[in-house]
Design a protein around this motif. Structure first.
Motif, mmCIF file in Angstrom:
data_model
loop_
_atom_site.group_PDB
_atom_site.id
_atom_site.type_symbol
_atom_site.label_atom_id
_atom_site.label_comp_id
_atom_site.label_asym_id
_atom_site.label_seq_id
_atom_site.Cartn_x
_atom_site.Cartn_y
_atom_site.Cartn_z
ATOM 1 N N ASN A 139 3.249 -3.214 -2.404
ATOM 2 C CA ASN A 139 1.793 -3.062 -2.282
ATOM 3 C C ASN A 139 1.349 -1.618 -2.468
ATOM 4 O O ASN A 139 0.282 -1.358 -3.024
ATOM 5 C CB ASN A 139 1.318 -3.588 -0.925
ATOM 6 N N GLN A 140 2.145 -0.671 -2.006
ATOM 7 C CA GLN A 140 1.790 0.735 -2.191
ATOM 8 C C GLN A 140 1.756 1.096 -3.664
ATOM 9 O O GLN A 140 0.867 1.836 -4.120
ATOM 10 C CB GLN A 140 2.795 1.631 -1.449
ATOM 11 N N MET A 141 2.704 0.573 -4.441
ATOM 12 C CA MET A 141 2.720 0.855 -5.879
ATOM 13 C C MET A 141 1.596 0.136 -6.605
ATOM 14 O O MET A 141 1.004 0.668 -7.547
ATOM 15 C CB MET A 141 4.074 0.465 -6.465
ATOM 16 N N LEU A 142 1.274 -1.070 -6.183
ATOM 17 C CA LEU A 142 0.192 -1.820 -6.837
ATOM 18 C C LEU A 142 -1.167 -1.174 -6.607
ATOM 19 O O LEU A 142 -2.086 -1.364 -7.405
ATOM 20 C CB LEU A 142 0.173 -3.263 -6.326
ATOM 21 N N GLU A 143 -1.306 -0.413 -5.525
ATOM 22 C CA GLU A 143 -2.582 0.275 -5.277
ATOM 23 C C GLU A 143 -2.918 1.245 -6.402
ATOM 24 O O GLU A 143 -4.094 1.504 -6.667
ATOM 25 C CB GLU A 143 -2.517 1.020 -3.942
ATOM 26 N N ARG A 144 -1.902 1.778 -7.075
ATOM 27 C CA ARG A 144 -2.152 2.695 -8.198
ATOM 28 C C ARG A 144 -2.859 2.002 -9.351
ATOM 29 O O ARG A 144 -3.504 2.651 -10.169
ATOM 30 C CB ARG A 144 -0.839 3.272 -8.701
ATOM 31 N N TYR A 145 -2.710 0.701 -9.412
ATOM 32 C CA TYR A 145 -3.292 -0.065 -10.515
ATOM 33 C C TYR A 145 -4.470 -0.911 -10.028
ATOM 34 O O TYR A 145 -4.829 -1.911 -10.650
ATOM 35 C CB TYR A 145 -2.219 -0.961 -11.140
ATOM 36 N N SER A 146 -5.043 -0.484 -8.904
ATOM 37 C CA SER A 146 -6.196 -1.180 -8.300
ATOM 38 C C SER A 146 -5.880 -2.654 -8.096
ATOM 39 O O SER A 146 -6.706 -3.535 -8.372
ATOM 40 C CB SER A 146 -7.440 -1.022 -9.192
ATOM 41 N N SER A 147 -4.676 -2.924 -7.637
ATOM 42 C CA SER A 147 -4.227 -4.293 -7.437
ATOM 43 C C SER A 147 -3.576 -4.418 -6.072
ATOM 44 O O SER A 147 -3.365 -3.439 -5.358
ATOM 45 C CB SER A 147 -3.249 -4.692 -8.546
ATOM 46 N N THR A 148 -3.250 -5.649 -5.711
ATOM 47 C CA THR A 148 -2.556 -5.921 -4.455
ATOM 48 C C THR A 148 -1.739 -7.189 -4.600
ATOM 49 O O THR A 148 -2.052 -8.046 -5.452
ATOM 50 C CB THR A 148 -3.555 -6.062 -3.289
ATOM 51 N N CYS A 149 -0.710 -7.310 -3.814
ATOM 52 C CA CYS A 149 0.148 -8.489 -3.859
ATOM 53 C C CYS A 149 -0.390 -9.536 -2.894
ATOM 54 O O CYS A 149 -0.699 -9.234 -1.745
ATOM 55 C CB CYS A 149 1.585 -8.118 -3.515
ATOM 56 N N ILE A 150 -0.486 -10.767 -3.371
ATOM 57 C CA ILE A 150 -0.997 -11.872 -2.559
ATOM 58 C C ILE A 150 0.137 -12.858 -2.319
ATOM 59 O O ILE A 150 0.923 -13.157 -3.226
ATOM 60 C CB ILE A 150 -2.170 -12.574 -3.280
ATOM 61 N N VAL A 151 0.222 -13.366 -1.100
ATOM 62 C CA VAL A 151 1.252 -14.343 -0.755
ATOM 63 C C VAL A 151 0.601 -15.653 -0.358
ATOM 64 O O VAL A 151 -0.411 -15.678 0.346
ATOM 65 C CB VAL A 151 2.166 -13.815 0.384
ATOM 66 N N LYS A 152 1.177 -16.755 -0.872
ATOM 67 C CA LYS A 152 0.743 -18.101 -0.495
ATOM 68 C C LYS A 152 1.977 -18.920 -0.140
ATOM 69 O O LYS A 152 3.023 -18.791 -0.788
ATOM 70 C CB LYS A 152 -0.025 -18.763 -1.641
ATOM 71 N N SER A 153 1.827 -19.774 0.856
ATOM 72 C CA SER A 153 2.979 -20.549 1.310
ATOM 73 C C SER A 153 2.549 -21.950 1.705
ATOM 74 O O SER A 153 1.454 -22.163 2.221
ATOM 75 C CB SER A 153 3.648 -19.856 2.499
ATOM 76 N N ASN A 154 3.422 -22.915 1.404
ATOM 77 C CA ASN A 154 3.258 -24.261 1.949
ATOM 78 C C ASN A 154 4.553 -24.655 2.665
ATOM 79 O O ASN A 154 5.384 -23.790 2.957
ATOM 80 C CB ASN A 154 2.873 -25.263 0.852
ATOM 81 N N VAL B 46 7.187 -20.502 -1.252
ATOM 82 C CA VAL B 46 6.435 -19.258 -1.028
ATOM 83 C C VAL B 46 6.186 -18.626 -2.391
ATOM 84 O O VAL B 46 7.112 -18.507 -3.204
ATOM 85 C CB VAL B 46 7.206 -18.276 -0.131
ATOM 86 N N THR B 47 4.937 -18.216 -2.638
ATOM 87 C CA THR B 47 4.571 -17.607 -3.920
ATOM 88 C C THR B 47 3.980 -16.222 -3.681
ATOM 89 O O THR B 47 3.073 -16.065 -2.853
ATOM 90 C CB THR B 47 3.548 -18.462 -4.679
ATOM 91 N N PHE B 48 4.529 -15.244 -4.400
ATOM 92 C CA PHE B 48 3.954 -13.898 -4.429
ATOM 93 C C PHE B 48 3.349 -13.683 -5.810
ATOM 94 O O PHE B 48 3.982 -14.024 -6.833
ATOM 95 C CB PHE B 48 5.031 -12.838 -4.157
ATOM 96 N N MET B 49 2.142 -13.100 -5.846
ATOM 97 C CA MET B 49 1.461 -12.915 -7.140
ATOM 98 C C MET B 49 0.662 -11.624 -7.135
ATOM 99 O O MET B 49 0.192 -11.163 -6.092
ATOM 100 C CB MET B 49 0.561 -14.115 -7.443
ATOM 101 N N PHE B 50 0.494 -11.056 -8.332
ATOM 102 C CA PHE B 50 -0.371 -9.892 -8.510
ATOM 103 C C PHE B 50 -0.843 -9.877 -9.950
ATOM 104 O O PHE B 50 -0.290 -10.566 -10.827
ATOM 105 C CB PHE B 50 0.346 -8.596 -8.151
ATOM 106 N N LYS B 51 -1.866 -9.082 -10.216
ATOM 107 C CA LYS B 51 -2.373 -8.941 -11.580
ATOM 108 C C LYS B 51 -2.697 -7.477 -11.830
ATOM 109 O O LYS B 51 -3.119 -6.742 -10.932
ATOM 110 C CB LYS B 51 -3.611 -9.806 -11.815
#
Length: 373
Positions: free
Chosen positions: A345-360, A364-369
Motif C-alpha cells: 500500500n505504501q508503494m501504491l500511494e505513489r501512483y495515487s492507488s491503493t490495494c483493496i481486499v475482498k473475501s468470501n 480472498v482477492t487483492f486488487m489494485f489499479k
C-alpha cells in the motif's frame, strides 16, 4: 447755484428735499432769437427713484446670492461624488473586501489618477493575500502530513524494534548455549545452529523490508520511472515462484493482457511479489490461485485470488498495518515480517492507488489499479 457752459441749476429749497425743486436755467438761441430755457424738477421724485433703485439692488443681490448658493451646492455634490466613491472603495479595501469591481472614473484629473492607483493597490493586495492564503493552506497541509508521517515513522520504528527482539533473543540464547557447551549431542548443536541460521534469515528479510520502506521516503527514488509492460513482469515473477507453489501442489492460473504503464519497475515487481507470495503462503495445498491483468479505458487492473481460505472483516481492516499478521504463530514460524502488505500500500500511494481486499467463505482477492500511460 452751479453754473456750466450752457447755463446753471440750483435748488429752490436747500433745507429740505421734501418741498425742494431742482431748477435749471439756460439762455439759448433758436432761429436767431435768444430764448431762456427754464426747467423745474421736484426732488422728492429723485428720492423715490433712489429708494426704488436700492430696493431693486437688494433683490438682485438676494437673487444672485441664491443662485450662487444653489450653484455651489450642485458643484460641491458633483465635486464630492468621486471622493465619496473612492472613500467607499477605500473602506472596503481596508476591510479586505474585494467583492466590489475596480473603480471606474471617466476623466483625466487627479481623481482618475487616484482611482487608478487604488485599483493597482487592490489588485496587488488581492494577489498577495491569495498567495499567502494558498501558502498558509499548503503549510497547514504539510504540517499535518509531516505530523502523520512522523507518527507513522515512530510507530514503525517502535514495531521494528519489538519485532527484532524475538529473533535476536533466540540468536543470543542459542549462541550462549553453544559457547557454554550446554548441548551434549551433535544433533542438539546442529539444531541450535539451524535455529540461529533461521533467525538470521528472518532478521535479514525484516531488514530488507525495512530498506524498502526507507527507499519509499527518498524523493529522488520515485523519479526512476520507465515504461514497462506489467504482463512481462508477472511472467518473470511466476517463473521465479513456480517451484515454491509447485511444492505445495498449488495450481496457478494466469489471465494476462499487455498493459503498459509508466512506473518504477522495482516498485511494481515488489508489489506483485508480495501479493503473490502472500497468496501462496495462505493457500492450502491442492487449491489454486488466479491472477488477472486487464485494461480498462484509463487504468491497468491487477487481481490475485487465492482459494481455500478467507479473511474476517476485522482482519481486512488491519492487514495493511505494519507488523500485523493474520496467524501470528504460523507466519512467525514461516519467517513473515508482517510488512509485505504494508509495503504494497505504501508503494501504491505513489501512483495515487491503493490495494483493496475482498473475501468470501472460500477465497480472498487483492486488487489494485494504476493509471495507464
Amino acid at each position: 447755484s452751479v453754473s456750466f457752459d450752457d447755463g446753471f441749476y440750483y435748488f429752490s429749497n436747500s433745507n429740505s428735499l421734501e418741498n425742494t425743486n431742482l431748477v435749471f436755467y439756460s439762455e439759448i438761441e433758436i432761429d436767431g432769437s435768444e430764448h431762456i430755457l427754464l426747467s423745474i424738477y421736484q426732488m422728492n421724485h429723485i428720492d423715490d427713484i433712489v429708494k426704488t433703485a436700492a430696493t431693486v439692488n437688494l433683490y438682485m443681490f438676494l437673487v444672485v446670492l441664491l443662485i450662487l448658493m444653489i450653484a455651489s451646492l450642485i458643484y460641491s455634490r458633483e465635486f464630492s461624488k468621486p471622493l465619496l466613491y473612492i472613500n467607499n472603495a477605500s473602506k472596503k479595501l481596508s476591510q479586505l473586501d474585494f467583492s466590489e469591481p475596480l473603480l471606474e472614473i471617466n476623466s483625466s484629473d487627479e481623481f482618475a489618477e487616484l482611482s487608478r492607483n487604488i485599483n493597482i493597490l487592490t489588485v496587488n493586495l488581492k494577489t498577495t493575500l491569495s498567495r499567502l492564503n494558498a501558502q498558509n493552506r499548503q503549510l497547514s497541509e504539510n504540517l499535518i502530513t509531516d505530523s502523520k508521517t512522523e507518527n507513522k515513522r515512530r510507530d514503525f520504528v517502535s514495531g521494528m524494534s519489538h519485532e527484532l527482539k524475538t529473533p535476536l533473543a533466540v540468536i543470543q540464547a542459542s549462541a550462549e548455549a553453544l559457547q557454554n557447551d550446554i548441548y551434549d549431542s551433535k544433533k542438539d548443536k546442529d539444531s541450535a545452529l539451524e535455529l540461529i541460521q533461521k533467525e538470521v534469515s528472518k532478521t535479514n528479510k525484516m531488514i530488507k523490508d525495512m530498506m524498502n520502506v526507507y527507499k519509499m521516503e527518498i524523493p529522488d527514488y520515485q523519479n526512476e520511472w520507465e515504461t514497462i509492460n506489467v504482463k512481462n513482469s508477472i511472467l518473470t515473477i511466476d517463473s521465479t515462484l513456480k517451484l515454491l507453489y509447485n511444492n505445495s501442489n498449488i495450481l496457478v492460473s494466469l489471465d494476462l493482457e499487455d498493459c503498459i504503464i509508466n512506473a518504477n519497475r522495482d516498485n511494481i515487481e515488489t508489489i506483485i511479489v508480495n501479493l503473490f507470495t502472500n497468496a501462496i503462503k495462505y493457500t492450502p495445498p491442492g487449491s489454486k490461485i488466479e491472477i488477472k491483468l486487464y485494461n480498462t479505458l484509463k487504468f491497468t487492473n491487477f487481481e490475485i485470488t487465492n482459494y481455500g481460505t478467507s479473511i474476517t472483516l476485522e482482519e481486512q481492516n488491519k492487514i495493511f498495518e505494519p507488523f500485523y499478521r493474520i496467524s501470528k504463530a504460523r507466519t512467525r514460524n514461516e519467517g513473515s515480517t508482517g510488512l509485505g502488505l504494508y509495503i504494497v500500500n505504501q508503494m501504491l500511494e505513489r501512483y495515487s492507488s491503493t490495494c483493496i481486499v475482498k473475501s468470501n467463505k472460500d477465497s480472498v482477492t487483492f486488487m489494485f489499479k494504476i493509471k495507464k500511460k
